[in-house]
Motif scaffolding. Structure first.
Motif, PDB file in Angstrom:
ATOM      1  N   ALA A  61       0.834  -1.209   0.000  1.00 18.92           N
ATOM      2  CA  ALA A  61       0.000   0.000   0.000  1.00 18.92           C
ATOM      3  C   ALA A  61       0.869   1.260   0.000  1.00 18.92           C
ATOM      4  CB  ALA A  61      -0.922  -0.002   1.196  1.00 18.92           C
ATOM      5  N   LYS A  62       1.962   1.241   0.745  1.00 22.32           N
ATOM      6  CA  LYS A  62       2.832   2.424   0.807  1.00 22.32           C
ATOM      7  C   LYS A  62       3.444   2.707  -0.564  1.00 22.32           C
ATOM      8  CE  LYS A  62       6.880   4.271   3.137  1.00 22.32           C
ATOM      9  NZ  LYS A  62       7.963   3.996   4.089  1.00 22.32           N
ATOM     10  N   GLN A  63       3.894   1.675  -1.243  1.00 18.31           N
ATOM     11  CA  GLN A  63       4.505   1.858  -2.560  1.00 18.31           C
ATOM     12  C   GLN A  63       3.465   2.339  -3.573  1.00 18.31           C
ATOM     13  OE1 GLN A  63       5.116  -0.699  -0.565  1.00 18.31           O
ATOM     14  NE2 GLN A  63       7.321  -0.658  -0.252  1.00 18.31           N
ATOM     15  N   ARG A  79      11.830  10.055 -10.296  1.00 17.76           N
ATOM     16  CA  ARG A  79      11.189   9.653  -9.047  1.00 17.76           C
ATOM     17  C   ARG A  79      10.064   8.668  -9.315  1.00 17.76           C
ATOM     18  NH1 ARG A  79      11.114  15.375  -8.208  1.00 17.76           N
ATOM     19  NH2 ARG A  79      13.004  15.950  -7.116  1.00 17.76           N
ATOM     20  N   LEU A  80       9.291   8.924 -10.359  1.00 19.44           N
ATOM     21  CA  LEU A  80       8.197   8.025 -10.719  1.00 19.44           C
ATOM     22  C   LEU A  80       8.737   6.657 -11.125  1.00 19.44           C
ATOM     23  CD1 LEU A  80       5.213   7.468 -11.225  1.00 19.44           C
ATOM     24  CD2 LEU A  80       5.493   8.472 -13.496  1.00 19.44           C
ATOM     25  N   ALA A  81       9.815   6.647 -11.878  1.00 13.40           N
ATOM     26  CA  ALA A  81      10.412   5.373 -12.291  1.00 13.40           C
ATOM     27  C   ALA A  81      10.894   4.582 -11.072  1.00 13.40           C
ATOM     28  CB  ALA A  81      11.573   5.618 -13.256  1.00 13.40           C
ATOM     29  N   GLU A  84       9.586   0.981  -9.680  1.00 15.50           N
ATOM     30  CA  GLU A  84      10.505  -0.132  -9.410  1.00 15.50           C
ATOM     31  C   GLU A  84      10.275  -0.698  -8.009  1.00 15.50           C
ATOM     32  OE1 GLU A  84      14.545   1.108  -9.968  1.00 15.50           O
ATOM     33  OE2 GLU A  84      14.227   1.593 -12.075  1.00 15.50           O
ATOM     34  N   ARG A  85      10.102   0.200  -7.016  1.00 18.42           N
ATOM     35  CA  ARG A  85       9.853  -0.255  -5.650  1.00 18.42           C
ATOM     36  C   ARG A  85       8.531  -1.014  -5.560  1.00 18.42           C
ATOM     37  NH1 ARG A  85      12.135   4.873  -4.375  1.00 18.42           N
ATOM     38  NH2 ARG A  85      10.056   5.785  -4.292  1.00 18.42           N
ATOM     39  N   ALA A 104       7.994  -9.646  -4.411  1.00 23.75           N
ATOM     40  CA  ALA A 104       8.332 -10.222  -3.114  1.00 23.75           C
ATOM     41  C   ALA A 104       7.071 -10.752  -2.426  1.00 23.75           C
ATOM     42  CB  ALA A 104       9.018  -9.190  -2.224  1.00 23.75           C
ATOM     43  N   ASP A 105       5.980 -10.016  -2.571  1.00 20.35           N
ATOM     44  CA  ASP A 105       4.716 -10.430  -1.951  1.00 20.35           C
ATOM     45  C   ASP A 105       4.176 -11.695  -2.625  1.00 20.35           C
ATOM     46  OD1 ASP A 105       2.537 -10.199  -0.174  1.00 20.35           O
ATOM     47  OD2 ASP A 105       1.318  -9.361  -1.802  1.00 20.35           O
TER      48      ASP A 105
END
Length: 127
Positions: free
Chosen positions: A37-39, A107-109, A113-114, A121-122
């Motif tokens: 959710a944070k990402q 920043r958007l890229a 990626e994150r 990972a999830d």
């Protein structure tokens, strides 16, 4: 008097440290409802910021075009000098906004990626 002040400060700092750690411990016990959710929020925020910067960049391009027309249609030397100065200022602002736009695109890229890394990972842990 000095001893009372020192004792009071020590007592208050101990209470503040104890009270400050309690919410952190309570927050640590709560599991994430949605792990990425944070990402996702960061990606949305970056997209919104990019949209704003892109709008400003388009506006600056119009200012440069208008300033070029003013230089072209200047009647005398003083008008031309003012128009050239305005054109130069508009170009400088456009370059500054172009750098901000490029930075926001980066920043958007990174946010994307994150988010992708979090989602992979999830999905790897749920399998």
């Amino acid at each position: 008097m000095h001893r009372i002040r020192t004792t009071t400060v020590a007592l208050l700092s101990t209470v503040a440290l104890t009270m400050g750690a309690a919410p952190l411990a309570a927050h640590a016990d709560k599991p994430d409802r949605e792990p990425c959710a944070k990402q996702e929020a960061q990606v949305q925020k970056a997209e919104d910021a990019l949209a704003r910067v892109t709008a400003v960049f388009a506006q600056q391009k119009e200012h440069v075009a208008d300033a070029r027309q003013d230089v072209k249609h200047a009647d005398n030397r003083s008008e031309r000098a003012e128009a050239v100065a305005a054109l130069h200022a508009a170009k400088v602002k456009k370059e500054k906004v172009a750098k901000a736009k490029k930075a926001q695109q980066m920043r958007l890229a990174k946010a994307n990626e994150r988010l992708a890394a979090c989602e992979t990972a999830d999905s790897g842990t749920t399998s």
